[in-house]
Design a protein around this motif. Structure first.
Motif, PDB file in Angstrom:
ATOM      1  N   THR A 373       0.842  -1.189   0.000  1.00  0.00           N
ATOM      2  CA  THR A 373       0.000   0.000   0.000  1.00  0.00           C
ATOM      3  C   THR A 373       0.877   1.239   0.000  1.00  0.00           C
ATOM      4  OG1 THR A 373      -1.909   1.054   1.092  1.00  0.00           O
ATOM      5  CG2 THR A 373      -0.168   0.210   2.521  1.00  0.00           C
ATOM      6  N   SER A 374       0.266   2.381  -0.160  1.00  0.00           N
ATOM      7  CA  SER A 374       0.988   3.648  -0.044  1.00  0.00           C
ATOM      8  C   SER A 374       0.687   4.266   1.315  1.00  0.00           C
ATOM      9  CB  SER A 374       0.576   4.606  -1.172  1.00  0.00           C
ATOM     10  OG  SER A 374      -0.825   4.817  -1.162  1.00  0.00           O
ATOM     11  N   ALA A 375       1.557   5.149   1.753  1.00  0.00           N
ATOM     12  CA  ALA A 375       1.383   5.776   3.056  1.00  0.00           C
ATOM     13  C   ALA A 375       0.167   6.694   3.054  1.00  0.00           C
ATOM     14  CB  ALA A 375       2.632   6.567   3.425  1.00  0.00           C
ATOM     15  N   ASP A 376      -0.568   6.671   4.137  1.00  0.00           N
ATOM     16  CA  ASP A 376      -1.731   7.537   4.314  1.00  0.00           C
ATOM     17  C   ASP A 376      -1.248   8.954   4.636  1.00  0.00           C
ATOM     18  OD1 ASP A 376      -4.009   8.885   5.057  1.00  0.00           O
ATOM     19  OD2 ASP A 376      -4.672   7.406   6.536  1.00  0.00           O
ATOM     20  N   PRO A 377      -1.532   9.937   3.778  1.00  0.00           N
ATOM     21  CA  PRO A 377      -1.041  11.294   4.036  1.00  0.00           C
ATOM     22  C   PRO A 377      -1.513  11.855   5.384  1.00  0.00           C
ATOM     23  CG  PRO A 377      -1.910  11.107   1.801  1.00  0.00           C
ATOM     24  CD  PRO A 377      -2.266   9.840   2.510  1.00  0.00           C
ATOM     25  N   ALA A 378      -2.624  11.344   5.896  1.00  0.00           N
ATOM     26  CA  ALA A 378      -3.177  11.856   7.149  1.00  0.00           C
ATOM     27  C   ALA A 378      -2.296  11.533   8.346  1.00  0.00           C
ATOM     28  CB  ALA A 378      -4.581  11.296   7.366  1.00  0.00           C
ATOM     29  N   ILE A 379      -1.482  10.465   8.242  1.00  0.00           N
ATOM     30  CA  ILE A 379      -0.644  10.083   9.376  1.00  0.00           C
ATOM     31  C   ILE A 379       0.846  10.112   9.008  1.00  0.00           C
ATOM     32  CG2 ILE A 379      -2.441   8.641  10.379  1.00  0.00           C
ATOM     33  CD1 ILE A 379      -0.766   6.186   9.410  1.00  0.00           C
ATOM     34  N   LEU A 380       1.164  10.652   7.827  1.00  0.00           N
ATOM     35  CA  LEU A 380       2.549  10.655   7.369  1.00  0.00           C
ATOM     36  C   LEU A 380       3.367  11.658   8.185  1.00  0.00           C
ATOM     37  CD1 LEU A 380       4.527   9.543   5.212  1.00  0.00           C
ATOM     38  CD2 LEU A 380       3.949  11.551   3.829  1.00  0.00           C
ATOM     39  N   PRO A 381       4.351  11.188   8.972  1.00  0.00           N
ATOM     40  CA  PRO A 381       5.165  12.118   9.752  1.00  0.00           C
ATOM     41  C   PRO A 381       6.003  13.002   8.842  1.00  0.00           C
ATOM     42  CG  PRO A 381       5.399   9.847  10.536  1.00  0.00           C
ATOM     43  CD  PRO A 381       4.698   9.787   9.209  1.00  0.00           C
ATOM     44  N   GLN A 382       6.189  14.230   9.222  1.00  0.00           N
ATOM     45  CA  GLN A 382       6.982  15.152   8.442  1.00  0.00           C
ATOM     46  C   GLN A 382       8.435  15.175   8.945  1.00  0.00           C
ATOM     47  OE1 GLN A 382       5.727  16.691   5.625  1.00  0.00           O
ATOM     48  NE2 GLN A 382       4.113  15.235   6.155  1.00  0.00           N
ATOM     49  N   PRO A 383       9.402  15.222   8.026  1.00  0.00           N
ATOM     50  CA  PRO A 383      10.803  15.232   8.453  1.00  0.00           C
ATOM     51  C   PRO A 383      11.177  16.541   9.147  1.00  0.00           C
ATOM     52  CG  PRO A 383      10.623  15.525   6.075  1.00  0.00           C
ATOM     53  CD  PRO A 383       9.253  15.209   6.575  1.00  0.00           C
TER      54      PRO A 383
END
Length: 383
Positions: A373-383
């Motif tokens: 799957t691809s990462a869910d943008p809603a929970i994607l941590p930001q660097p």
């Protein structure tokens, strides 16, 4: 793992087919033959060279631009990497493919910045690596993407409490677990403990004892530790009778880890792809095996090939091999066709959006597909 005979430490490799061709496009390659990066750089370079050779046999990139590879051994040493990058630039390199980790890629990119030479890591996944400059690119799914997918899987399995094992000595070994913790808590889980280790730490007994005696028992342990640290950790953990689920990053997708025996049965990890029957990935394995007599046993081979295609796409879009133009064209690629998975740079920080696979190590020491799957943008941590 790839044999060192497939690497040439100081050679200039030319594989140009036909006659009266256009001026060659020079690509410099940092490829560690020894040290901690060799298990990753070796396969990545082998796959990259294989697909460049296939392209050269048909006239080069897009059938028109032959490629000349300038390959140097870094010995997994950052200072040596900086030295050889400058040598490759002096030899006319117009594109640099850097080692499979953020730290040497960042060091290389500081050298290539002066001439705006596009620089892409073999498999470095720390998102911070692209912050050096707009000429720097990842190629593999970034740690925050992998962590978000793995955290989602962990919560779907019912895990509620995680213990993070990380090392501040590398952007990879530190960032991966921290990204996982952020995504895991956003999904309702809790980080109940953290332990730090040093790279090449031989004894993990103190960390294992801390986890075993914790007031709040974790139901999953997550680490981005690589070899030899992960083997030392998992042996100590299982030797102490702790059977808690262990999860980790793509670095665990290696035959060495799968060959550790009962201690790794059930370990889940992220990965960049899986060779489904009838897929382009499976076809790559068949072609490579027939040509080289070696069967690729991890994703670094095929990602190396995908890097060749990323460069080919960028040169085609740029209509030139000018470094600045290739950099701009690479940054605009959307849904590029890959073998491991498709890739998108447009709208990103130049760490490509790619599918993430979760796999599990079986009791037979094999890699078992769990999900893609691809990462869910809603929970994607930001660097």
């Amino acid at each position: 793992m790839i044999r060192n005979t497939l690497l040439l430490s100081t050679a200039v490799i030319t594989g140009l087919a036909g006659t009266a061709m256009a001026e060659s496009y020079k690509i410099g390659v940092m490829s560690a033959q020894s040290g901690y990066l060799a298990p990753y750089d070796g396969p990545a370079y082998a796959g990259f060279q294989f697909c460049i050779d296939e392209m050269n046999a048909k006239g080069g990139l897009n059938g028109t631009t032959p490629v000349e590879l300038i390959v140097r051994d870094t010995r997994s040493d950052i200072a040596e990497g900086v030295k050889v990058v400058q040598e490759m630039i002096d030899d006319g390199a117009q594109f640099i493919v850097a080692s499979a980790d953020a730290d040497p890629t960042i060091a290389a990119a500081q050298i290539t910045a002066a001439d705006s030479i596009p620089t892409m890591t073999f498999a470095g996944t720390a998102p911070v690596l692209t912050q050096v400059g707009e000429h720097v690119f990842g190629s593999y799914p970034a740690d925050n993407q992998q962590a978000a997918v793995l955290a989602g899987h962990a919560r779907e399995q019912g895990f509620e409490r995680v213990w993070l094992v990380k090392s501040p000595d590398s952007a990879y070994t530190l960032g991966g677990p921290e990204y996982f913790g952020e995504a895991f808590t956003s999904l309702g889980g809790a980080v109940v403990g953290e332990s730090n280790y040093s790279l090449n730490q031989p004894d993990f007994s103190a960390i294992v004892t801390t986890i075993k005696n914790a007031d709040t028992t974790p139901d999953v342990i997550v680490t981005w530790a690589w070899e030899p640290d992960f083997p030392a950790f998992i042996r100590a953990l299982r030797g102490a009778g702790v059977d808690t689920q262990v999860m980790g990053g793509d670095v665990l997708d290696s035959p060495t880890v799968r060959g550790l025996g009962d201690v790794v049965t059930g370990v889940a990890h992220t990965s960049g792809g899986f060779p489904d029957e009838g897929s382009a990935y499976a076809d790559f394995i068949a072609r490579f095996s027939a040509a080289k007599g070696i069967t690729p046993d991890n994703n670094y081979y095929v990602n190396g090939c995908d890097i060749a295609h990323m460069i080919e796409d960028a040169v085609a879009a740029a209509g030139t091999t000018d470094p600045a133009a290739v950099t701009a064209a690479m940054a605009g690629i959307e849904n590029g066709e890959g073998i491991m998975s498709n890739f998108t740079f447009a709208g990103t920080d130049r760490m490509p959006l790619r599918d993430v696979v979760v796999a599990r190590i079986t009791d037979a020491g094999e890699k078992e597909f769990v999900l893609r799957t691809s990462a869910d943008p809603a929970i994607l941590p930001q660097p």
